[in-house]
Design an enzyme around this catalytic site. Structure first.
Site, PDB file in Angstrom:
ATOM      1  N   GLY A 165      21.205  -3.458  -4.419  1.00 54.18           N
ATOM      2  CA  GLY A 165      20.959  -2.718  -5.329  1.00 54.18           C
ATOM      3  C   GLY A 165      21.510  -1.210  -5.068  1.00 54.18           C
ATOM      4  O   GLY A 165      22.050  -0.732  -3.960  1.00 54.18           O
ATOM      5  N   ARG A 166      21.378  -0.516  -6.150  1.00 56.98           N
ATOM      6  CA  ARG A 166      21.947   1.002  -5.901  1.00 56.98           C
ATOM      7  C   ARG A 166      20.967   1.903  -6.324  1.00 56.98           C
ATOM      8  O   ARG A 166      20.266   1.739  -7.453  1.00 56.98           O
ATOM      9  CB  ARG A 166      23.254   0.969  -6.592  1.00 56.98           C
ATOM     10  CG  ARG A 166      24.548   0.161  -5.778  1.00 56.98           C
ATOM     11  CD  ARG A 166      25.732   0.253  -6.516  1.00 56.98           C
ATOM     12  NE  ARG A 166      26.809  -0.491  -5.868  1.00 56.98           N
ATOM     13  CZ  ARG A 166      27.477  -0.360  -4.700  1.00 56.98           C
ATOM     14  NH1 ARG A 166      27.212   0.667  -4.156  1.00 56.98           N
ATOM     15  NH2 ARG A 166      28.464  -1.097  -4.126  1.00 56.98           N
ATOM     16  N   GLY A 167      20.945   3.266  -5.925  1.00 58.97           N
ATOM     17  CA  GLY A 167      20.169   4.027  -6.592  1.00 58.97           C
ATOM     18  C   GLY A 167      20.963   5.216  -7.059  1.00 58.97           C
ATOM     19  O   GLY A 167      22.440   5.042  -7.311  1.00 58.97           O
ATOM     20  N   SER A 168      20.571   6.465  -7.231  1.00 57.60           N
ATOM     21  CA  SER A 168      21.389   7.537  -7.735  1.00 57.60           C
ATOM     22  C   SER A 168      22.343   7.925  -6.838  1.00 57.60           C
ATOM     23  O   SER A 168      23.460   8.534  -7.012  1.00 57.60           O
ATOM     24  CB  SER A 168      20.647   8.537  -8.358  1.00 57.60           C
ATOM     25  OG  SER A 168      19.774   9.242  -7.173  1.00 57.60           O
ATOM     26  N   THR A 192      22.827   2.988  -1.653  1.00 59.41           N
ATOM     27  CA  THR A 192      22.766   1.809  -1.582  1.00 59.41           C
ATOM     28  C   THR A 192      21.745   1.026  -0.941  1.00 59.41           C
ATOM     29  O   THR A 192      21.208   1.433  -0.053  1.00 59.41           O
ATOM     30  CB  THR A 192      24.140   1.135  -1.160  1.00 59.41           C
ATOM     31  OG1 THR A 192      24.336   1.407   0.161  1.00 59.41           O
ATOM     32  CG2 THR A 192      25.437   1.812  -2.113  1.00 59.41           C
ATOM     33  N   VAL A 193      21.166  -0.332  -1.523  1.00 59.17           N
ATOM     34  CA  VAL A 193      20.097  -1.070  -0.942  1.00 59.17           C
ATOM     35  C   VAL A 193      20.877  -2.375  -0.381  1.00 59.17           C
ATOM     36  O   VAL A 193      21.705  -2.922  -1.364  1.00 59.17           O
ATOM     37  CB  VAL A 193      19.049  -1.363  -1.701  1.00 59.17           C
ATOM     38  CG1 VAL A 193      17.912  -2.016  -1.061  1.00 59.17           C
ATOM     39  CG2 VAL A 193      18.393  -0.260  -2.154  1.00 59.17           C
ATOM     40  N   LYS A 236      18.106   0.993   3.057  1.00 57.45           N
ATOM     41  CA  LYS A 236      18.753   1.866   2.152  1.00 57.45           C
ATOM     42  C   LYS A 236      19.712   2.868   3.111  1.00 57.45           C
ATOM     43  O   LYS A 236      19.147   3.327   3.951  1.00 57.45           O
ATOM     44  CB  LYS A 236      17.655   2.930   1.514  1.00 57.45           C
ATOM     45  CG  LYS A 236      16.936   2.141   0.199  1.00 57.45           C
ATOM     46  CD  LYS A 236      15.846   3.190  -0.332  1.00 57.45           C
ATOM     47  CE  LYS A 236      14.973   2.752  -1.334  1.00 57.45           C
ATOM     48  NZ  LYS A 236      13.938   3.867  -2.040  1.00 57.45           N
ATOM     49  N   ASP A 275       7.417   9.244  -9.923  1.00 59.30           N
ATOM     50  CA  ASP A 275       8.547   8.686 -10.734  1.00 59.30           C
ATOM     51  C   ASP A 275       8.307   7.147 -10.796  1.00 59.30           C
ATOM     52  O   ASP A 275       9.046   6.237 -10.514  1.00 59.30           O
ATOM     53  CB  ASP A 275       9.782   8.710  -9.857  1.00 59.30           C
ATOM     54  CG  ASP A 275      11.228   8.359 -10.714  1.00 59.30           C
ATOM     55  OD1 ASP A 275      10.965   8.358 -12.097  1.00 59.30           O
ATOM     56  OD2 ASP A 275      12.045   8.018 -10.029  1.00 59.30           O
TER      57      ASP A 275
END
Length: 424
Positions: free
Chosen positions: A10-13, A16-17, A32, A125
């Site tokens: 996965g990826r956030g803003s 990366t995960v 993370k 959020d």
């Protein structure tokens, strides 16, 4: 403890995960990672997670800094939740979740928020991508935007996803517990439709302006139950002081243990409103009775159930049942009526030697048929053909009558008058 990094999941803003595993124990975890110079939010999440311990919040396992290709990287270790995000689960279920799944996920999110709010922490959020789904249940994640209640601007800037923001947050007034409740309502809409709210806005700036200064609310999915819509109504109130708290929402009827059973019962009751669960005969009787009451006022013809109208064979079981259901009106009453099945004299037993018993129903004003054994045996063929001819004639006439009328002239019968017989 030494660990080995695996594939990216996965990826956030800004991060990366990845999957990872502790070398010694073999325990699988999620990591993370972000450049140390850009790790402010990740380090903030680490400080918050280290203070929390709740089965509805992803667990904190540790952190460290590594050197990768001459660049310092900050790593935050958390429990691995195998099912991915709630948004992924919605997509895997065809774009939306059924109400029982919505109820289950909503209850789990509320339990996590209740724990956070009781400690003075606002998530800020809540949305499908920040909720994880796994074998151990639904868990809240991504606490990088979280704030303590006393941390208001400018100490902590407002953060979150525009289309999930509450009106007071979009205006820049405050971001407190009610903001999480609004975002939860938006997440319920996401679970029900597969899409975030405010789809008709062109960009985040337009969304923020509409949320902040209009009187609009996100559209409630029409197919949800009344309990679910009422739950959304308690979450999506523009005035934050009027929104229910998470503690109150946990007691809402939509989340009660027997709510699912009640919803299923309502669906069953609705589905049998037009079709009896017992038999076609049962359905026909009640529909005929209801229509007869209407006909007393409107004087309209009796209507047969569709299932019986479709039967083409005059000798089929359904057609014989149809004859039993209807009864032609008498001269004194123009309204069709049902036979009186409790009248004992309607049933006459006819016996023949060494043969099984047969029963024939004769009208109240008719004489019983009692042919002798010998005559019944020798004239069975002509009798059968006579009845069959009458039935075929009725078929050609559109089944305008549900009884068979015939005349018999014989000394072996009590009279030569016309007989009314129900063929069973």
């Amino acid at each position: 403890m030494a660990w080995i990094i695996g594939r990216t999941i996965g990826r956030g803003s800004s991060f990366t995960v990845s999957l990872a595993m502790y070398s010694q124990s073999g325990e699988v975890l999620a990591v993370k990672s972000v450049e140390l110079s850009r790790s402010e939010f990740l380090q903030r999440e680490q400080r918050i997670l280290s203070l929390l311990k709740c089965p509805r919040i992803v667990a904190y396992l540790g952190s460290d800094v590594t050197n990768e290709n001459g660049q310092l990287v900050y790593n935050l270790f958390m429990e691995y939740v195998s099912g991915g995000t709630l948004t992924d689960a919605i997509r895997q279920q065809g774009g939306r979740l059924d109400e029982s799944a919505i109820r289950s996920h909503t209850q789990a999110i509320l339990q996590g928020l209740d724990y956070m709010h009781s400690r003075g922490l606002v998530h800020c959020d809540i949305k499908g991508r920040n909720v994880l789904v796994g074998q151990n249940g639904t868990k809240i994640s991504d606490l990088g935007c979280s704030r303590w209640v006393g941390e208001q601007p400018p100490a902590m800037p407002i953060a979150g996803t525009p289309v999930f923001m509450a009106p007071e947050v979009a205006r820049g007034d405050e971001q407190s517990f009610p903001a999480d409740v609004w975002a939860l309502g938006c997440t319920v809409i996401e679970m029900a439709t597969g899409r975030p709210p405010w789809l008709d806005v062109a960009d985040p700036v337009s969304a923020l302006h509409r949320i902040a200064f209009s009187s609009d609310l996100p559209d409630f999915p029409r197919f949800l139950s009344e309990e679910a819509k009422d739950f959304l109504g308690k979450c999506l109130r523009r005035d934050p002081t009027e929104r229910w708290t998470v503690h109150e929402l946990l007691k809402h009827p939509f989340l009660e243990e027997d709510c699912l059973e009640q919803l299923n019962l309502k669906r069953i009751q609705s589905s049998i409103s037009a079709t009896s669960p017992m038999s076609i005969l049962d359905q026909g009787i009640w529909e005929s009775l209801e229509e007869s009451e209407t006909e007393k006022e409107e004087a309209t013809p009796l209507h047969m159930p569709n299932q019986l109208e479709l039967v083409s064979s005059s000798n089929s079981p359904a057609e014989r049942i149809r004859r039993l259901i209807e009864c032609t009106p008498s001269s004194s009453s123009p309204t069709p009526r049902l036979p009186d099945w409790t009248w004992d004299e309607d049933w006459v037993t006819v016996r023949r030697k060494n043969h099984a018993e047969h029963v024939v129903c004769v009208g109240h004003d008719q004489t019983c048929m009692s042919p002798t054994d010998q005559y019944a045996e020798t004239n069975r063929s002509s009798y059968t053909h006579l009845i069959r001819d009458e039935e075929e004639e009725l078929e050609l006439l559109g089944r305008s009558s549900t009884t068979v009328h015939y005349s018999v002239n014989s000394s072996n019968f009590n009279s030569s008058s016309q007989r009314l017989v129900y063929i069973l």
